[in-house]
Design an enzyme around this catalytic site. Structure first.
Site, PDB file in Angstrom:
ATOM      1  N   GLY A   1       0.800  -1.211   0.000  1.00 26.19           N
ATOM      2  CA  GLY A   1       0.000   0.000   0.000  1.00 26.19           C
ATOM      3  C   GLY A   1       0.831   1.259   0.000  1.00 26.19           C
ATOM      4  O   GLY A   1       0.421   2.279   0.576  1.00 26.19           O
TER       5      GLY A   1
ATOM      6  N   ARG B   1       3.110   4.476  -1.946  1.00 31.11           N
ATOM      7  CA  ARG B   1       2.912   5.310  -3.127  1.00 31.11           C
ATOM      8  C   ARG B   1       3.495   4.612  -4.351  1.00 31.11           C
ATOM      9  O   ARG B   1       4.445   3.826  -4.241  1.00 31.11           O
ATOM     10  CB  ARG B   1       3.612   6.668  -2.939  1.00 31.11           C
TER      11      ARG B   1
ATOM     12  N   HIS C   1      -5.803  11.201   1.987  1.00 29.10           N
ATOM     13  CA  HIS C   1      -6.449  10.265   2.902  1.00 29.10           C
ATOM     14  C   HIS C   1      -7.887  10.056   2.455  1.00 29.10           C
ATOM     15  O   HIS C   1      -8.371  10.705   1.518  1.00 29.10           O
ATOM     16  CB  HIS C   1      -6.387  10.773   4.344  1.00 29.10           C
TER      17      HIS C   1
ATOM     18  N   ILE D   1     -10.804  10.989   3.239  1.00 31.23           N
ATOM     19  CA  ILE D   1     -11.715  12.110   2.993  1.00 31.23           C
ATOM     20  C   ILE D   1     -11.437  12.775   1.642  1.00 31.23           C
ATOM     21  O   ILE D   1     -12.363  13.243   0.968  1.00 31.23           O
ATOM     22  CB  ILE D   1     -11.629  13.134   4.144  1.00 31.23           C
TER      23      ILE D   1
ATOM     24  N   ASP E   1     -11.236   4.171   2.626  1.00 26.92           N
ATOM     25  CA  ASP E   1     -10.232   3.223   3.111  1.00 26.92           C
ATOM     26  C   ASP E   1     -10.737   1.786   3.093  1.00 26.92           C
ATOM     27  O   ASP E   1     -10.085   0.889   2.548  1.00 26.92           O
ATOM     28  CB  ASP E   1      -9.825   3.570   4.543  1.00 26.92           C
TER      29      ASP E   1
END
Length: 384
Positions: A91, A93, A134, A136, A164
């Site tokens: 997970g 970048r 994130h 949101i 998520d």
């Protein structure tokens, strides 16, 4: 481990949020998931490692090996595990695994059948692929966030459930199982690119369809399922606690009104938005006349589509959840049980989350390294 995924081997490159949730789902279903942790960097844990205790529910059902990926021997150790794995979860970048020497091309050379699962917010490509974000942010970009919350306040995030966990971890788990099934036929692995933007958009499929049909408005609090309809929402009771109602079907709606003693003929016409403000005010007044428990005695178990709004402290004790064993206790921690359930290959009780590197030696032995090779890795500091 028992369960429908028994015999499947997964290497999890430990991260935060959706990756561990995906790995937990697979482990709950019987997969053998090995967590590749970073060694502790000092006497004090970093902010995320602080959760690596019995309270880190998403880390349950796994064993942990601590590998120093800054050493070539550490990278070689992970590659030796990958050579025996069916799938990998990472997970980071885009590009981080490649820089570590663990990118898809390198791993496929070790194991052509490997399913390589990649979990990111923005995806492996696109203008935003390399920037931080994130949950949101991801649900904001896909139209999800704009549809949530009180219309008189800014949009409210639904915890981190949509980006998520639902649009991220669950999407990756589904993708991995799909690719594993395909690999059994083709003998070849592939990369699964799971982006939380893609997943959260997918979860909005029904609403994009309704909007295209002219049955959904962009203004929050005006639609059937976003709090606009008073018969699909929550109300305060006499004791300050709340109940939730959702009788969308006419017969269920009538039953709710009858049981609540609402007889105004104007409010019997359910799908008349002009009457919704009056209905909301009437229902709010009615529900304030009794406590939540009193309403449970009257409405629970009927077809009025009713439930009490329970706190996390209360939910595990509700008779329905108790009867279905929806919650379990592992090492003193109350937590949700594995789901879904299988009639012939049920999951076993989860094991507690591991501490970092707790199983390093036994993992290396179980996955094929000799005792001398294991000792050499420990002596060099490549494995801890």
């Amino acid at each position: 481990m028992a369960g429908p995924l028994a015999g499947v081997k997964v290497v999890e490159m430990v991260g935060i949020g959706p990756g561990p949730f995906c790995a937990m789902m697979l482990a709950d279903m019987g997969a053998e998931v090995i967590r590749v942790d970073q060694p502790r960097r000092g006497p004090l844990p970093d902010p995320y490692s602080a959760l690596n205790t019995r309270y880190d529910v998403q880390a349950r059902n796994r064993r942990s090996i601590a590998v120093n990926l800054k050493r070539p021997e550490g990278v070689a150790t992970v590659l030796s595990l990958i050579a025996h794995a069916d799938a990998l979860i990472e997970g980071f970048r885009p590009g981080v695994m490649e820089r570590l020497g663990l990118g898809p091309e390198t791993c496929v050379e070790q194991n052509p059948r490997l399913v390589y699962g990649r979990m990111t917010g923005w995806g492996q490509d696109g203008p935003l692929a390399q920037v931080a974000g994130h949950d949101i942010n991801y649900i904001a970009l896909t139209g999800v966030l704009a549809a949530l919350g009180d219309p008189h306040h800014p949009p409210a995030p639904p915890l981190n459930l949509v980006g998520d966990l639902g649009g991220g971890g669950m999407l990756l788990a589904f993708g991995l199982v799909c690719a594993l099934l395909e690999a059994r036929c083709s003998g070849k692995g592939q990369v699964v690119d799971a982006a939380m933007t893609d997943g959260s958009a997918l979860l909005m499929s029904m609403f994009y369809g309704l909007r295209a049909a002219g049955q959904w408005q962009d203004q929050r609090g005006t639609n059937l399922l976003d709090g606009g309809a008073p018969f699909y929402g929550s109300f305060a009771c006499a004791d300050g606690r709340h109940v939730a109602i959702g009788p969308l079907e006419p017969a269920f709606y009538k039953q709710l009104l009858d049981l609540c003693g609402v007889s105004d003929p104007a409010l019997q016409v359910q799908m008349e938005p002009a009457q919704w403000p009056q209905l909301r005010a009437t229902l709010a007044e009615v529900f304030r006349t009794r406590t939540r428990d009193d309403w449970c005695k009257l409405l629970e178990g009927t077809d009025a589509c009713f439930a009490p709004v329970l706190q996390m402290e209360e939910a595990p004790r509700h008779p329905h959840n108790v009867a279905r064993k929806t919650f379990i206790e592992v090492d003193g921690v109350i937590q949700p049980a594995p789901a879904p359930r299988f009639s012939r290959t049920p999951s076993t009780m989860p094991t507690r989350p591991p501490s970092v590197g707790e199983h390093s030696r036994e993992i290396l032995r179980d996955w094929g390294l000799s005792a001398d090779a294991v000792d050499a890795l420990f002596n060099s500091g490549s494995v801890c």
